[in-house]
Design a protein around this motif. Structure first.
Motif, PDB file in Angstrom:
ATOM      1  N   ASN A 148       6.202  16.027  -4.876  1.00  0.00           N
ATOM      2  CA  ASN A 148       7.218  15.355  -5.686  1.00  0.00           C
ATOM      3  C   ASN A 148       6.559  14.255  -6.513  1.00  0.00           C
ATOM      4  O   ASN A 148       6.128  13.228  -5.979  1.00  0.00           O
ATOM      5  CB  ASN A 148       8.295  14.771  -4.759  1.00  0.00           C
ATOM      6  CG  ASN A 148       9.396  14.091  -5.542  1.00  0.00           C
ATOM      7  OD1 ASN A 148       9.396  14.103  -6.778  1.00  0.00           O
ATOM      8  ND2 ASN A 148      10.339  13.502  -4.821  1.00  0.00           N
ATOM      9  N   SER A 149       6.510  14.492  -7.846  1.00  0.00           N
ATOM     10  CA  SER A 149       5.866  13.495  -8.709  1.00  0.00           C
ATOM     11  C   SER A 149       6.761  12.264  -8.909  1.00  0.00           C
ATOM     12  O   SER A 149       6.316  11.252  -9.440  1.00  0.00           O
ATOM     13  CB  SER A 149       5.500  14.122 -10.061  1.00  0.00           C
ATOM     14  OG  SER A 149       6.668  14.631 -10.651  1.00  0.00           O
ATOM     15  N   ASP A 150       8.025  12.358  -8.495  1.00  0.00           N
ATOM     16  CA  ASP A 150       8.913  11.179  -8.527  1.00  0.00           C
ATOM     17  C   ASP A 150       8.970  10.503  -7.156  1.00  0.00           C
ATOM     18  O   ASP A 150       9.881   9.723  -6.872  1.00  0.00           O
ATOM     19  CB  ASP A 150      10.345  11.584  -8.926  1.00  0.00           C
ATOM     20  CG  ASP A 150      10.402  12.036 -10.361  1.00  0.00           C
ATOM     21  OD1 ASP A 150       9.654  11.465 -11.182  1.00  0.00           O
ATOM     22  OD2 ASP A 150      11.165  12.982 -10.653  1.00  0.00           O
ATOM     23  N   GLY A 151       8.014  10.834  -6.301  1.00  0.00           N
ATOM     24  CA  GLY A 151       8.029  10.278  -4.943  1.00  0.00           C
ATOM     25  C   GLY A 151       7.318   8.935  -4.866  1.00  0.00           C
ATOM     26  O   GLY A 151       7.076   8.267  -5.876  1.00  0.00           O
ATOM     27  N   ASN A 152       6.986   8.570  -3.654  1.00  0.00           N
ATOM     28  CA  ASN A 152       6.358   7.270  -3.407  1.00  0.00           C
ATOM     29  C   ASN A 152       5.261   7.393  -2.370  1.00  0.00           C
ATOM     30  O   ASN A 152       5.259   8.320  -1.561  1.00  0.00           O
ATOM     31  CB  ASN A 152       7.397   6.301  -2.827  1.00  0.00           C
ATOM     32  CG  ASN A 152       8.347   5.786  -3.871  1.00  0.00           C
ATOM     33  OD1 ASN A 152       7.948   5.065  -4.774  1.00  0.00           O
ATOM     34  ND2 ASN A 152       9.600   6.193  -3.773  1.00  0.00           N
ATOM     35  N   LEU A 153       4.397   6.413  -2.399  1.00  0.00           N
ATOM     36  CA  LEU A 153       3.496   6.178  -1.267  1.00  0.00           C
ATOM     37  C   LEU A 153       3.995   4.877  -0.640  1.00  0.00           C
ATOM     38  O   LEU A 153       4.270   3.913  -1.360  1.00  0.00           O
ATOM     39  CB  LEU A 153       2.057   6.035  -1.759  1.00  0.00           C
ATOM     40  CG  LEU A 153       0.994   5.729  -0.696  1.00  0.00           C
ATOM     41  CD1 LEU A 153      -0.324   6.388  -1.103  1.00  0.00           C
ATOM     42  CD2 LEU A 153       0.766   4.241  -0.490  1.00  0.00           C
ATOM     43  N   THR A 208       1.124   6.109 -10.090  1.00  0.00           N
ATOM     44  CA  THR A 208       0.696   4.762 -10.483  1.00  0.00           C
ATOM     45  C   THR A 208      -0.830   4.648 -10.385  1.00  0.00           C
ATOM     46  O   THR A 208      -1.433   5.103  -9.412  1.00  0.00           O
ATOM     47  CB  THR A 208       1.331   3.699  -9.542  1.00  0.00           C
ATOM     48  OG1 THR A 208       2.727   3.916  -9.477  1.00  0.00           O
ATOM     49  CG2 THR A 208       1.026   2.287 -10.011  1.00  0.00           C
ATOM     50  N   GLN A 209      -1.397   4.032 -11.413  1.00  0.00           N
ATOM     51  CA  GLN A 209      -2.848   3.768 -11.380  1.00  0.00           C
ATOM     52  C   GLN A 209      -3.093   2.562 -10.475  1.00  0.00           C
ATOM     53  O   GLN A 209      -2.473   1.510 -10.660  1.00  0.00           O
ATOM     54  CB  GLN A 209      -3.321   3.467 -12.805  1.00  0.00           C
ATOM     55  CG  GLN A 209      -4.810   3.194 -12.928  1.00  0.00           C
ATOM     56  CD  GLN A 209      -5.628   4.457 -13.154  1.00  0.00           C
ATOM     57  OE1 GLN A 209      -5.145   5.418 -13.748  1.00  0.00           O
ATOM     58  NE2 GLN A 209      -6.866   4.453 -12.673  1.00  0.00           N
ATOM     59  N   VAL A 210      -3.949   2.727  -9.470  1.00  0.00           N
ATOM     60  CA  VAL A 210      -4.318   1.598  -8.601  1.00  0.00           C
ATOM     61  C   VAL A 210      -5.842   1.512  -8.603  1.00  0.00           C
ATOM     62  O   VAL A 210      -6.521   2.349  -8.029  1.00  0.00           O
ATOM     63  CB  VAL A 210      -3.762   1.756  -7.162  1.00  0.00           C
ATOM     64  CG1 VAL A 210      -2.282   1.401  -7.127  1.00  0.00           C
ATOM     65  CG2 VAL A 210      -3.964   3.151  -6.592  1.00  0.00           C
ATOM     66  N   PHE A 211      -6.356   0.483  -9.318  1.00  0.00           N
ATOM     67  CA  PHE A 211      -7.796   0.387  -9.552  1.00  0.00           C
ATOM     68  C   PHE A 211      -8.288   1.725 -10.105  1.00  0.00           C
ATOM     69  O   PHE A 211      -7.724   2.214 -11.069  1.00  0.00           O
ATOM     70  CB  PHE A 211      -8.527  -0.078  -8.291  1.00  0.00           C
ATOM     71  CG  PHE A 211      -8.057  -1.434  -7.819  1.00  0.00           C
ATOM     72  CD1 PHE A 211      -8.165  -2.551  -8.647  1.00  0.00           C
ATOM     73  CD2 PHE A 211      -7.461  -1.600  -6.572  1.00  0.00           C
ATOM     74  CE1 PHE A 211      -7.700  -3.803  -8.252  1.00  0.00           C
ATOM     75  CE2 PHE A 211      -6.989  -2.848  -6.172  1.00  0.00           C
ATOM     76  CZ  PHE A 211      -7.117  -3.944  -7.006  1.00  0.00           C
ATOM     77  N   ASP A 212      -9.278   2.370  -9.491  1.00  0.00           N
ATOM     78  CA  ASP A 212      -9.820   3.599 -10.089  1.00  0.00           C
ATOM     79  C   ASP A 212      -9.071   4.854  -9.625  1.00  0.00           C
ATOM     80  O   ASP A 212      -9.500   5.971  -9.898  1.00  0.00           O
ATOM     81  CB  ASP A 212     -11.308   3.696  -9.722  1.00  0.00           C
ATOM     82  CG  ASP A 212     -12.058   4.618 -10.668  1.00  0.00           C
ATOM     83  OD1 ASP A 212     -11.695   4.638 -11.870  1.00  0.00           O
ATOM     84  OD2 ASP A 212     -12.977   5.328 -10.215  1.00  0.00           O
ATOM     85  N   ALA A 272      -4.633   1.509   1.454  1.00  0.00           N
ATOM     86  CA  ALA A 272      -5.287   0.197   1.416  1.00  0.00           C
ATOM     87  C   ALA A 272      -5.539  -0.215  -0.034  1.00  0.00           C
ATOM     88  O   ALA A 272      -5.346  -1.381  -0.399  1.00  0.00           O
ATOM     89  CB  ALA A 272      -6.597   0.247   2.201  1.00  0.00           C
ATOM     90  N   ILE A 273      -5.939   0.748  -0.871  1.00  0.00           N
ATOM     91  CA  ILE A 273      -6.181   0.449  -2.289  1.00  0.00           C
ATOM     92  C   ILE A 273      -4.869   0.033  -2.961  1.00  0.00           C
ATOM     93  O   ILE A 273      -4.824  -0.941  -3.721  1.00  0.00           O
ATOM     94  CB  ILE A 273      -6.814   1.679  -2.988  1.00  0.00           C
ATOM     95  CG1 ILE A 273      -8.231   1.918  -2.432  1.00  0.00           C
ATOM     96  CG2 ILE A 273      -6.841   1.497  -4.502  1.00  0.00           C
ATOM     97  CD1 ILE A 273      -8.852   3.249  -2.858  1.00  0.00           C
ATOM     98  N   SER A 274      -3.792   0.738  -2.642  1.00  0.00           N
ATOM     99  CA  SER A 274      -2.485   0.400  -3.219  1.00  0.00           C
ATOM    100  C   SER A 274      -2.051  -0.989  -2.771  1.00  0.00           C
ATOM    101  O   SER A 274      -1.610  -1.810  -3.578  1.00  0.00           O
ATOM    102  CB  SER A 274      -1.424   1.424  -2.787  1.00  0.00           C
ATOM    103  OG  SER A 274      -1.781   2.709  -3.216  1.00  0.00           O
ATOM    104  N   PHE A 275      -2.180  -1.259  -1.477  1.00  0.00           N
ATOM    105  CA  PHE A 275      -1.818  -2.578  -0.942  1.00  0.00           C
ATOM    106  C   PHE A 275      -2.619  -3.683  -1.651  1.00  0.00           C
ATOM    107  O   PHE A 275      -2.064  -4.686  -2.106  1.00  0.00           O
ATOM    108  CB  PHE A 275      -2.060  -2.604   0.575  1.00  0.00           C
ATOM    109  CG  PHE A 275      -2.188  -3.970   1.163  1.00  0.00           C
ATOM    110  CD1 PHE A 275      -1.079  -4.805   1.260  1.00  0.00           C
ATOM    111  CD2 PHE A 275      -3.419  -4.444   1.619  1.00  0.00           C
ATOM    112  CE1 PHE A 275      -1.196  -6.085   1.795  1.00  0.00           C
ATOM    113  CE2 PHE A 275      -3.542  -5.716   2.163  1.00  0.00           C
ATOM    114  CZ  PHE A 275      -2.430  -6.538   2.246  1.00  0.00           C
TER     115      PHE A 275
END
Ligand code: ZN
Length: 451
Positions: free
Chosen positions: A154-159, A50-54, A223-226
């Motif tokens: 895993n590219s289907d994983g999560n943060l 997922t793109q999150v800001f830059d 933090a960027i994702s949040f």
């Protein structure tokens, strides 16, 4: 179990877990916190890619094993002995290499030859090992080397991050942020996680004016994702918990605005515990997640109160930042300071006189204390009410002393609705608890309103 024993147990339980930006160790840590503390928390996740800001959320990384065998087939480095031995986010590898090739993938600290350094390679696919310089120089270290890392992306994983909300009377929010991406390192960053859990458990039992939001997330990308996923409009300030259980004296890294109530209340909280015996680091745009919260799009002021701040202790980012370096009693001290800090944040207000002309006649309102009498002020800003603690409130009864009389004079002079209780304490050089109690006494007599 005493508080110190409980803190020690949490440190001991969480220290061995291999944490990183993503992966099993992070979930294990979150589950432990949810099982052992009343946090009312939930896991939030964002998919890899997922793109999150830059930035782009990285693939989920996991590791099962990693080692180096020497020319005789002896295991000279083993991930199972210390998770610092394999560089975090290492790509899988299984091959035989000579000394020259290995040298490009091995990290040591000649200055501290018995320590293992902590290294990461989050955004560049690479593999690496870390070990003590003594081992690297020893006669066990001879080729050909078998290097083996059993890791996966895993590219289907999560943060993921842990988010806990404690509702207050208003929607205005205080953000409490700490990070969870370091493996077996104690002060940076396990101590921040431990403090967050104890502090939020305490907070969740309080009756508060503000809403508090705790996030336990991988540093930077978490933090960027949040920030990319959350409505920030109610956040009026915050704190970053990091490096809070080392042996050094208390210190503050100020928020980017030194006059903001979060920075001022941080100073007052530390002062009320240790006087002037602490260090101040003015804001610089490095360090932890204040780097994200302070950017122009957010401008959330997030100071930190430390015991042995990152960059300031030699053990930082090495295997010497271990369970011997942190002490439960140090964490008890920072927990007390942070509880104090919460109490002060809750008291933040702009007192304004209901009648602005001349002094009030204090005597006729029973606000003229008996000078020279015993000091009978409350020991602390918290009262036990059944099982529920509550914070000092401007509705509480106050036993007046001579110090309160000084505070009344300052309040009659300064309380025009534009100067906060913190600034009144600063300008009067009176203790903030005296100023707050004097505000309470005048407020109850309807001489002040609180803005
Ligand atoms: Zn760190």
């Amino acid at each position: 179990m005493s508080l110190e024993e409980r803190i020690e147990k949490v440190f001991t339980d969480l220290f061995p877990i291999n944490r990183s930006l993503t992966g099993k160790g992070v979930y294990e840590t979150f589950n432990y916190l949810l099982e052992n503390f009343s946090l009312n928390g939930e896991l939030k996740s964002i998919p890899s890619g997922t793109q999150v800001f830059d930035w782009v959320v990285p693939d989920e990384w996991n590791i099962n094993d990693g080692y180096i065998l020497n020319g005789a087939g002896e295991k000279i480095i083993d991930f199972k002995d210390s998770n610092l031995h394999v560089m975090s986010y290492s790509a899988p590898v299984d091959k035989i290499v000579n000394a020259d090739e290995l040298r490009n993938h091995i990290y040591t600290l000649p200055k501290y030859p018995d320590r293992i350094p902590y290294r990461t390679s989050y955004y560049k696919k690479n593999w690496g090992f870390c070990c003590s310089h003594n081992l690297f120089k020893s006669d066990k270290f001879y080729p050909p080397f078998t290097v083996f890392i059993d890791s996966s992306f895993n590219s289907d994983g999560n943060l993921s991050w842990l988010e806990c909300v404690k509702k207050g009377h208003t929607k205005k929010e205080i953000l409490i942020s700490t990070y969870c991406c370091h493996p077996s390192l104690a002060n940076d960053n396990l101590s921040g996680i431990v403090l967050a859990a104890f502090l939020f458990e305490y907070l969740s039992k309080l009756d508060t004016k503000y809403t508090y939001r705790l996030v336990v997330l991988p540093e930077t990308i978490g933090a960027i994702s949040f920030l990319s996923q959350t409505n920030k409009k109610n956040i009026i300030g915050g704190m970053v918990l990091s490096c809070v259980a080392g042996p050094d004296k208390l210190s503050i890294k100020e928020g980017f605005d030194p006059n903001h109530f979060m920075t001022e209340s941080a100073h007052l909280a530390v002062k009320s515990c240790v006087g002037e015996e602490y260090l101040t680091y003015p804001f610089v745009p490095d360090g932890s997640d204040e780097r994200q919260y302070s950017t122009p799009g957010f401008r959330i002021v997030t100071p930190s109160i430390h015991k042995s701040k990152y960059y300031e202790f030699d053990e930082y980012h090495t295997s010497a930042d271990d369970l011997d370096f942190v002490k439960p009693k140090s964490l008890v001290e920072t927990l007390e300071v942070h509880k104090n800090w919460i109490g002060l944040i809750e008291s933040y207000c702009y007192p304004k006189r209901t009648n602005e002309f001349c002094e009030f006649h204090l005597g006729k309102r029973n606000l003229y204390p008996h000078l020279g009498g015993t000091l009978n002020q409350k020991a602390h800003h918290e009262n036990e009410v059944g099982n529920h603690q509550r914070l000092f409130s401007f509705e509480d009864e106050v036993d007046l002393t001579g110090a309160h009389l000084d505070a009344f004079h300052w309040l009659m002079h300064l309380a025009d609705g534009t100067i906060s209780n913190f600034d009144i304490a600063k300008r009067s050089k009176l203790d903030i608890s005296i100023v707050n109690e004097a505000i309470a006494a005048m407020y109850q007599k309807e001489l002040l309103e609180l803005i």
